[in-house]
Design a protein around this motif. Structure first.
Motif, PDB file in Angstrom:
ATOM      1  N   LEU A   7       0.838  -1.191   0.000  1.00 38.52           N
ATOM      2  CA  LEU A   7       0.000   0.000   0.000  1.00 38.52           C
ATOM      3  C   LEU A   7       0.878   1.247   0.000  1.00 38.52           C
ATOM      4  CD1 LEU A   7      -2.412  -1.130   2.863  1.00 38.52           C
ATOM      5  CD2 LEU A   7      -2.997  -1.080   0.432  1.00 38.52           C
ATOM      6  N   ASP A   8       0.348   2.328  -0.530  1.00 40.17           N
ATOM      7  CA  ASP A   8       1.062   3.604  -0.481  1.00 40.17           C
ATOM      8  C   ASP A   8       0.993   4.159   0.935  1.00 40.17           C
ATOM      9  OD1 ASP A   8       1.672   3.539  -3.195  1.00 40.17           O
ATOM     10  OD2 ASP A   8      -0.180   4.582  -3.758  1.00 40.17           O
ATOM     11  N   ALA A   9       2.123   4.669   1.417  1.00 36.75           N
ATOM     12  CA  ALA A   9       2.169   5.250   2.759  1.00 36.75           C
ATOM     13  C   ALA A   9       1.481   6.610   2.772  1.00 36.75           C
ATOM     14  CB  ALA A   9       3.610   5.382   3.225  1.00 36.75           C
ATOM     15  N   VAL A  10       0.831   6.909   3.885  1.00 36.76           N
ATOM     16  CA  VAL A  10       0.172   8.203   4.045  1.00 36.76           C
ATOM     17  C   VAL A  10       1.207   9.319   4.081  1.00 36.76           C
ATOM     18  CG1 VAL A  10      -1.215   9.604   5.625  1.00 36.76           C
ATOM     19  CG2 VAL A  10      -1.825   7.221   5.198  1.00 36.76           C
ATOM     20  N   ASP A  11       2.323   9.060   4.729  1.00 36.47           N
ATOM     21  CA  ASP A  11       3.435  10.014   4.748  1.00 36.47           C
ATOM     22  C   ASP A  11       4.733   9.228   4.889  1.00 36.47           C
ATOM     23  OD1 ASP A  11       3.306   9.227   7.434  1.00 36.47           O
ATOM     24  OD2 ASP A  11       2.226  11.032   8.024  1.00 36.47           O
ATOM     25  N   ALA A  12       5.836   9.924   4.976  1.00 38.99           N
ATOM     26  CA  ALA A  12       7.143   9.257   5.043  1.00 38.99           C
ATOM     27  C   ALA A  12       7.245   8.418   6.313  1.00 38.99           C
ATOM     28  CB  ALA A  12       8.258  10.284   5.011  1.00 38.99           C
ATOM     29  N   PRO A  13       7.786   7.202   6.212  1.00 35.46           N
ATOM     30  CA  PRO A  13       7.939   6.354   7.402  1.00 35.46           C
ATOM     31  C   PRO A  13       8.804   7.031   8.462  1.00 35.46           C
ATOM     32  CG  PRO A  13       8.276   5.090   5.389  1.00 35.46           C
ATOM     33  CD  PRO A  13       8.246   6.534   4.981  1.00 35.46           C
ATOM     34  N   ASN A  14       8.488   6.745   9.713  1.00 38.78           N
ATOM     35  CA  ASN A  14       9.296   7.215  10.830  1.00 38.78           C
ATOM     36  C   ASN A  14      10.423   6.208  11.039  1.00 38.78           C
ATOM     37  OD1 ASN A  14      10.354   7.808  13.389  1.00 38.78           O
ATOM     38  ND2 ASN A  14       8.391   8.559  14.144  1.00 38.78           N
ATOM     39  N   THR A  15      11.648   6.665  10.927  1.00 36.89           N
ATOM     40  CA  THR A  15      12.792   5.748  11.008  1.00 36.89           C
ATOM     41  C   THR A  15      13.578   5.925  12.305  1.00 36.89           C
ATOM     42  OG1 THR A  15      14.123   7.317   9.709  1.00 36.89           O
ATOM     43  CG2 THR A  15      13.019   5.531   8.508  1.00 36.89           C
ATOM     44  N   GLY A  16      12.967   6.482  13.313  1.00 36.19           N
ATOM     45  CA  GLY A  16      13.652   6.637  14.592  1.00 36.19           C
ATOM     46  C   GLY A  16      13.607   5.368  15.425  1.00 36.19           C
ATOM     47  N   ARG A  17      14.194   5.428  16.609  1.00 38.37           N
ATOM     48  CA  ARG A  17      14.172   4.346  17.603  1.00 38.37           C
ATOM     49  C   ARG A  17      14.821   3.051  17.114  1.00 38.37           C
ATOM     50  NH1 ARG A  17      10.393   5.744  21.678  1.00 38.37           N
ATOM     51  NH2 ARG A  17       9.011   7.461  21.083  1.00 38.37           N
ATOM     52  N   GLY A  18      15.650   3.123  16.082  1.00 37.46           N
ATOM     53  CA  GLY A  18      16.369   1.943  15.615  1.00 37.46           C
ATOM     54  C   GLY A  18      15.580   1.048  14.690  1.00 37.46           C
ATOM     55  N   GLY A  19      14.426   1.510  14.212  1.00 37.44           N
ATOM     56  CA  GLY A  19      13.613   0.711  13.296  1.00 37.44           C
ATOM     57  C   GLY A  19      12.804   1.626  12.399  1.00 37.44           C
ATOM     58  N   TRP A  20      11.603   1.182  12.042  1.00 34.63           N
ATOM     59  CA  TRP A  20      10.743   2.038  11.225  1.00 34.63           C
ATOM     60  C   TRP A  20       9.280   1.815  11.587  1.00 34.63           C
ATOM     61  CZ3 TRP A  20       7.188  -0.773   8.600  1.00 34.63           C
ATOM     62  CH2 TRP A  20       7.528  -2.088   8.207  1.00 34.63           C
ATOM     63  N   SER A  21       8.469   2.808  11.250  1.00 32.58           N
ATOM     64  CA  SER A  21       7.038   2.771  11.515  1.00 32.58           C
ATOM     65  C   SER A  21       6.332   3.479  10.370  1.00 32.58           C
ATOM     66  CB  SER A  21       6.738   3.486  12.844  1.00 32.58           C
ATOM     67  OG  SER A  21       5.358   3.493  13.124  1.00 32.58           O
ATOM     68  N   SER A  22       5.270   2.868   9.838  1.00 32.46           N
ATOM     69  CA  SER A  22       4.585   3.454   8.680  1.00 32.46           C
ATOM     70  C   SER A  22       3.075   3.376   8.854  1.00 32.46           C
ATOM     71  CB  SER A  22       5.001   2.730   7.397  1.00 32.46           C
ATOM     72  OG  SER A  22       4.612   1.368   7.435  1.00 32.46           O
ATOM     73  N   VAL A  23       2.361   4.243   8.119  1.00 30.21           N
ATOM     74  CA  VAL A  23       0.897   4.308   8.168  1.00 30.21           C
ATOM     75  C   VAL A  23       0.355   4.284   6.750  1.00 30.21           C
ATOM     76  CG1 VAL A  23      -1.115   5.609   8.950  1.00 30.21           C
ATOM     77  CG2 VAL A  23       1.003   5.690  10.277  1.00 30.21           C
ATOM     78  N   HIS A  24      -0.668   3.459   6.518  1.00 28.28           N
ATOM     79  CA  HIS A  24      -1.262   3.306   5.190  1.00 28.28           C
ATOM     80  C   HIS A  24      -2.781   3.315   5.321  1.00 28.28           C
ATOM     81  CE1 HIS A  24       2.710   1.579   3.955  1.00 28.28           C
ATOM     82  NE2 HIS A  24       2.671   1.164   5.216  1.00 28.28           N
ATOM     83  N   ARG A  25      -3.458   3.794   4.304  1.00 29.96           N
ATOM     84  CA  ARG A  25      -4.916   3.739   4.272  1.00 29.96           C
ATOM     85  C   ARG A  25      -5.349   2.445   3.596  1.00 29.96           C
ATOM     86  NH1 ARG A  25      -9.322   7.226   4.916  1.00 29.96           N
ATOM     87  NH2 ARG A  25     -11.135   6.728   3.626  1.00 29.96           N
ATOM     88  N   LEU A  26      -6.344   1.786   4.191  1.00 25.99           N
ATOM     89  CA  LEU A  26      -6.848   0.514   3.671  1.00 25.99           C
ATOM     90  C   LEU A  26      -8.364   0.611   3.535  1.00 25.99           C
ATOM     91  CD1 LEU A  26      -6.425  -2.505   2.939  1.00 25.99           C
ATOM     92  CD2 LEU A  26      -6.637  -3.016   5.388  1.00 25.99           C
ATOM     93  N   GLU A  27      -8.869   0.366   2.324  1.00 29.70           N
ATOM     94  CA  GLU A  27     -10.309   0.412   2.068  1.00 29.70           C
ATOM     95  C   GLU A  27     -10.767  -0.971   1.609  1.00 29.70           C
ATOM     96  OE1 GLU A  27     -10.965   3.536  -0.754  1.00 29.70           O
ATOM     97  OE2 GLU A  27     -10.469   5.136   0.682  1.00 29.70           O
ATOM     98  N   LEU A  28     -11.788  -1.494   2.294  1.00 25.51           N
ATOM     99  CA  LEU A  28     -12.288  -2.841   2.013  1.00 25.51           C
ATOM    100  C   LEU A  28     -13.798  -2.801   1.823  1.00 25.51           C
ATOM    101  CD1 LEU A  28     -10.305  -4.779   4.787  1.00 25.51           C
ATOM    102  CD2 LEU A  28      -9.680  -4.575   2.372  1.00 25.51           C
ATOM    103  N   GLU A  29     -14.280  -3.495   0.801  1.00 24.09           N
ATOM    104  CA  GLU A  29     -15.721  -3.554   0.555  1.00 24.09           C
ATOM    105  C   GLU A  29     -16.321  -4.685   1.385  1.00 24.09           C
ATOM    106  OE1 GLU A  29     -18.188  -4.928  -3.212  1.00 24.09           O
ATOM    107  OE2 GLU A  29     -17.292  -2.943  -3.555  1.00 24.09           O
ATOM    108  N   ASP A  30     -17.395  -4.382   2.108  1.00 29.79           N
ATOM    109  CA  ASP A  30     -18.018  -5.415   2.930  1.00 29.79           C
ATOM    110  C   ASP A  30     -19.093  -6.155   2.148  1.00 29.79           C
ATOM    111  OD1 ASP A  30     -20.335  -3.835   2.893  1.00 29.79           O
ATOM    112  OD2 ASP A  30     -19.958  -2.969   4.881  1.00 29.79           O
TER     113      ASP A  30
END
Length: 258
Positions: free
Chosen positions: A31-54
């Motif tokens: 998925l495309d990230a909402v913004d640039a991943p956070n690469t602090g704390r010795g690793g990484w953290s990312s946020v993505h939007r997910l849309e699913l049809e019920d």
């Protein structure tokens, strides 16, 4: 090693329908990230939007948060844990206490080759907008709308503090509000740093001063309306006046240190 996942009852069907009701499946999504991943704390953290049809053909929208070795150390986890684990506990705590906040749909964590990984899926608050975005619209809003938003934000922070909890990073972008026909809805997000109010009123003033300092748009009258809603009062009295004095004293103390 992995933990048993948490899956919200109201998300189970749609996640299973698309085969993304497991850590591995959500981790593997491209998925495309909402913004640039956070690469602090010795690793990484990312946020993505997910849309699913019920099953009814409606879209259910989420934010998928993934992290690898992006950890924090606390008394509870002196050797470190994913920050999303801390946020998930806070989401559960807020729900138990009846504090309006974001909703978790899925959470799980695992350790791979010594690296701690976590997945947190939360419901999108698409009907809401953060308070800082409302501030950008301030000049175009009707006085009644501004009054309603200020009262809703004040009542939300009061509910938080009445529960003996502080947000600990209370910026306008963390208060989500929506206007509707009979008032406004309000929720808190980004609960990673939230904690019990160990120092009572001193902690509450800290939360309030942070929010006041970061809020440039409201007038003096609008700020007082927020404080009255926070205090649950219709007009200024000894309690609310004392609160104003405490806020101004903390603000002056911070400015003196600069």
């Amino acid at each position: 090693m992995s933990s048993l996942p948490f899956v919200a009852v109201n998300a189970h069907e749609v996640l299973a329908r698309h085969g993304v009701n497991s850590f591995a499946a959500l981790w593997a999504l491209e998925l495309d990230a909402v913004d640039a991943p956070n690469t602090g704390r010795g690793g990484w953290s990312s946020v993505h939007r997910l849309e699913l049809e019920d099953g009814n053909g409606d879209l259910q929208c989420f934010y998928l948060k993934r992290q690898d070795n992006h950890c924090t150390r606390t008394l509870r986890a002196p050797f470190g844990e994913p920050t999303f684990a801390r946020e998930f506990r806070a989401v559960q705590q807020y729900a138990k206490l009846g504090i309006p906040a974001l909703e978790a749909a899925f959470f799980a964590r695992r350790t791979v080759d010594g690296r701690q990984q976590a997945v947190l899926l939360t419901r999108a608050l698409d009907e809401y907008a953060p308070l800082d975005e409302w501030f950008e619209r301030w000049p175009s809003l009707a006085p009644a709308e501004i009054r309603t938003l200020a009262q809703a934000a004040g009542a939300l922070v009061r509910a938080l503090h009445n529960a003996g909890v502080i947000h600990n990073c209370l910026y306008p972008k963390h208060i989500f509000l929506k206007l509707h026909g009979d008032g406004a809805g309000a929720r808190l997000i980004d609960l990673e740093k939230t904690r019990s109010a160990w120092f009572g009123q001193r902690d509450f003033i800290r939360d309030l001063e942070t929010l006041n300092r970061r809020s440039a748009a409201p007038t003096r009258t609008q700020r007082l309306r927020f404080l009255l809603a926070y205090c649950g009062q219709q007009r200024m009295n000894a309690q609310s006046k004392a609160l104003v004095r405490q806020l101004l004293a903390r603000q002056a103390g911070k400015e003196a240190k600069r």
